[in-house]
Design a protein around this motif. Structure first.
Motif, short mmCIF file in Angstrom:
data_model
loop_
_atom_site.label_atom_id
_atom_site.label_comp_id
_atom_site.label_asym_id
_atom_site.label_seq_id
_atom_site.Cartn_x
_atom_site.Cartn_y
_atom_site.Cartn_z
N ASN A 1 3.28 -3.85 -1.56
CA ASN A 1 1.92 -3.44 -1.21
C ASN A 1 1.26 -2.66 -2.35
N ASN A 2 2.04 -1.86 -3.06
CA ASN A 2 1.51 -1.11 -4.20
C ASN A 2 1.04 -2.07 -5.29
N LYS A 3 1.87 -3.05 -5.62
CA LYS A 3 1.54 -3.99 -6.70
C LYS A 3 0.41 -4.95 -6.32
N VAL A 4 0.44 -5.41 -5.08
CA VAL A 4 -0.63 -6.32 -4.63
C VAL A 4 -1.96 -5.55 -4.60
N SER A 5 -1.94 -4.33 -4.08
CA SER A 5 -3.16 -3.52 -4.04
C SER A 5 -3.70 -3.28 -5.44
N GLU A 6 -2.81 -2.97 -6.38
CA GLU A 6 -3.24 -2.75 -7.76
C GLU A 6 -4.00 -3.98 -8.28
N ARG A 7 -3.40 -5.16 -8.10
CA ARG A 7 -4.02 -6.39 -8.62
C ARG A 7 -5.40 -6.61 -8.01
N LEU A 8 -5.50 -6.37 -6.69
CA LEU A 8 -6.77 -6.64 -5.99
C LEU A 8 -7.82 -5.57 -6.33
N PHE A 9 -7.40 -4.31 -6.42
CA PHE A 9 -8.35 -3.26 -6.81
C PHE A 9 -8.88 -3.53 -8.22
N ARG A 10 -8.02 -3.99 -9.13
CA ARG A 10 -8.48 -4.30 -10.50
C ARG A 10 -9.51 -5.43 -10.47
N LEU A 11 -9.21 -6.47 -9.68
CA LEU A 11 -10.15 -7.60 -9.57
C LEU A 11 -11.51 -7.12 -9.05
N LEU A 12 -11.49 -6.27 -8.03
CA LEU A 12 -12.74 -5.79 -7.43
C LEU A 12 -13.50 -4.92 -8.42
N GLU A 13 -12.80 -3.98 -9.06
CA GLU A 13 -13.44 -3.09 -10.05
C GLU A 13 -14.13 -3.90 -11.14
N GLN A 14 -13.41 -4.93 -11.63
CA GLN A 14 -13.95 -5.76 -12.72
C GLN A 14 -15.22 -6.51 -12.30
N GLY B 1 -17.51 -5.23 -9.98
CA GLY B 1 -18.59 -4.36 -9.48
C GLY B 1 -18.38 -3.72 -8.12
N VAL B 2 -17.16 -3.80 -7.58
CA VAL B 2 -16.89 -3.07 -6.33
C VAL B 2 -16.13 -1.79 -6.71
N PRO B 3 -16.73 -0.61 -6.51
CA PRO B 3 -16.04 0.63 -6.90
C PRO B 3 -14.86 0.91 -5.97
N THR B 4 -13.72 1.29 -6.54
CA THR B 4 -12.53 1.58 -5.73
C THR B 4 -11.93 2.93 -6.16
N HIS B 5 -10.98 3.40 -5.36
CA HIS B 5 -10.34 4.67 -5.69
C HIS B 5 -9.18 4.49 -6.68
N PHE B 6 -8.89 3.25 -7.07
CA PHE B 6 -7.73 2.99 -7.94
C PHE B 6 -7.91 3.61 -9.32
N VAL B 7 -6.90 4.32 -9.80
CA VAL B 7 -6.91 4.86 -11.16
C VAL B 7 -5.82 4.17 -11.99
#
Ligand code: UDP
Length: 234
Positions: A50-63, A65-71
């Motif tokens: 879940n950590n790795k899948v979330s990372e991949r999806l948060f990166r896709l969204l950030e790239q 234009g969807v702001p996320t809490h992922f650092v």
């Protein structure tokens, strides 16, 4: 990374403080619950997946234009995130009939929903996370109408990005749950996006590749989570 004090323990994650007041550490557990925590179990390595899948999806969204809490992902089970005040509304986006929607409205599982629909649930374990309307959100002062309009816009934009991403990986994104938080006044996507919070069906076999395997005792749970990791991050 050295975690500070535990700020919160949820069903699937723990949140720790860090040296930076604007950052927290999310620790992903293997614990699984369903039906408002009446069913409990463990899915081996779920936290890592879940950590790795979330990372991949948060990166896709950030790239896109969807702001996320992922650092940053700090380790197999730890993700550094922006500290937010969670809006206590669970946002569900649906592309295909399944789960509670099929039960509540008597619709047939698997029927397409076009255009996608967005629903609100009150994030309140004691009440069993009930389905609520915009008027209830205003009544309970969970968020302003302007904030809910922005949340709906971001949820549909997220769906528009995730649907083709999963289609390319031979998966149908049936539905998913999002949580938003306020960070210095800005609404950003928080929590996680994973097989715990989404329904994925294999495009060919229509088999569940998500927490429904645990909810419904379908077996091969770990294999399904590993397969999602492979298709998303592999
Ligand atoms: N969901 C979630 N957390 C919840 C409830 C639902 O992540 O507390 C997700 C669930 O995995 C599914 C979507 O939201 O992808 C819609 O769930 P539904 O309302 O159909 O409820 P369920 O059948 O899971 O009880």
């Amino acid at each position: 990374m050295t975690a500070g004090t535990m700020l919160y323990e949820g069903k699937a994650k723990k949140i720790f403080s860090t040296g930076d007041p604007d950052r927290v550490l999310q620790y992903f557990k293997d614990d699984a619950t369903a039906f408002n925590a009446q069913k409990r179990g463990t899915i081996v390595e779920k936290g890592i997946i879940n950590n790795k899948v979330s990372e991949r999806l948060f990166r896709l969204l950030e790239q896109n234009g969807v702001p996320t809490h992922f650092v940053e992902r700090k380790s197999d089970r730890e993700m550094l995130t922006k500290k937010v005040a969670i809006v206590p509304v669970e946002v569900v986006v649906r592309n295909v009939v399944a789960g509670s929607l099929a039960k509540r409205l008597g619709l047939k599982e698997g029927d397409p929903i076009q255009p996608a629909i967005v629903e609100w649930y009150y994030k309140n374990d004691a009440l069993g996370d009930p389905l609520i309307a915009d008027e209830h959100i205003r009544l309970l002062k969970l968020a302003t109408p302007e904030q809910m309009a922005e949340i709906k816009r971001l949820a549909l934009k997220t769906n528009g990005l995730l649907q083709p991403f999963f289609a390319e990986r031979r998966m149908i994104l049936v539905d998913f749950k999002l949580e938003f938080g306020l960070h210095h006044g800005q609404l950003i996507l928080a929590d996680e996006i994973s097989p715990d919070t989404c329904r994925f069906w294999d495009q060919t076999t229509k088999e569940s590749m998500d927490k429904d395997r645990f909810r419904k005792d379908l077996g091969r749970i770990e294999e399904a989570y590993q397969e999602v990791l492979k298709r998303v991050c592999g």
